[in-house]
Write an enzyme that holds these catalytic residues in place. Sequence first.
Site, PDB file in Angstrom:
ATOM      1  CE  LYS A 101      -3.832  -2.352   2.264  1.00 20.82           C
ATOM      2  NZ  LYS A 101      -4.770  -2.408   3.404  1.00 20.82           N
ATOM      3  N   GLY A 175       1.871  -0.764   9.783  1.00 22.32           N
ATOM      4  CA  GLY A 175       1.986  -0.936   8.340  1.00 22.32           C
ATOM      5  C   GLY A 175       1.024  -0.053   7.575  1.00 22.32           C
TER       6      GLY A 175
END
Length: 297
Positions: A101, A175
């Site tokens: 991402k 994350g």
Amino acid sequence: NNLLEMKSCLFELAPFYQPANPTVETFDEAPLSMIIGEHPSDYSVSPLMWNAENYLAGNPGIFLPFDIPSSRKEDFIGLLDYVFAAGKSRFRVLAVTNPYKVDAYRHFRALQTAQPERIIISGDAAKIGAVNMILIDQNNVFHLFNSDGRGMARAVENYIGGSLAGKKVVILGAGGAARAILHEIAGRVSAAPGGSVVLFNRAFGKARELVEGFASDFPDLPLRAERMENLTAFYEQDASLAVRQDVLISSITAGDPLSDYRVYQALPPHALIVDANYGVRSVFSQNAAIAGRSDLN
């Protein structure tokens, strides 16, 4: 891997929507969409959702999972470049999942400097620095979004039947998904006094950098980073904090630090434990049930 292989397990909830034997020739007739990650073919519900949507709406196209190991990140970047060059003639939707991402955001941000007219990045994605959805419109413009945070916040508020404003929340992990979750949850918690958000991560520097990057957006909210190994001490040093804990969200992909650091029994019965990794019943869900705590998977 055979990128045209569609595992039946992804469609066991509704086998009718599984595309029949897609081939390379299929993509000469209909646009391709995909979810890209380390191994989405093992768990993702995106192929079921999007192929069902295409069928029910009468839209042409097919949606496939693309597995790219993290050791081959250059293949991920190469795929993004290919999709960007081909554009709407071949592609429609790119869903991006762990661990790409942030990489997707950074790569399209770099592409935007050369072709700003072809890339629009939403405010959320720009602030978070990560994307989970890329849509290609009929004008061949790429729209980058991040819906991870909104999706998580809505799921939690629906489950508890009320707002997160003023709640005390702990988040595990730092994350791509955690970035979006932290920003959205912090915004909702800060809407009323008395709340706080604490981010735990194994790599403390990453958590601290993330918290410092968002702190100016929520100047009145107690927002801080902690080392994962400090979980036990965090609750033992302030027993009243454990009693007041409302929600604990995990966005890590492996292990259960709540069990490792004996946190379950320190939480009050009303505390909600949330695992951001959907799919089969997770180790968090199993351990929460054993400890008699509510869980949302």
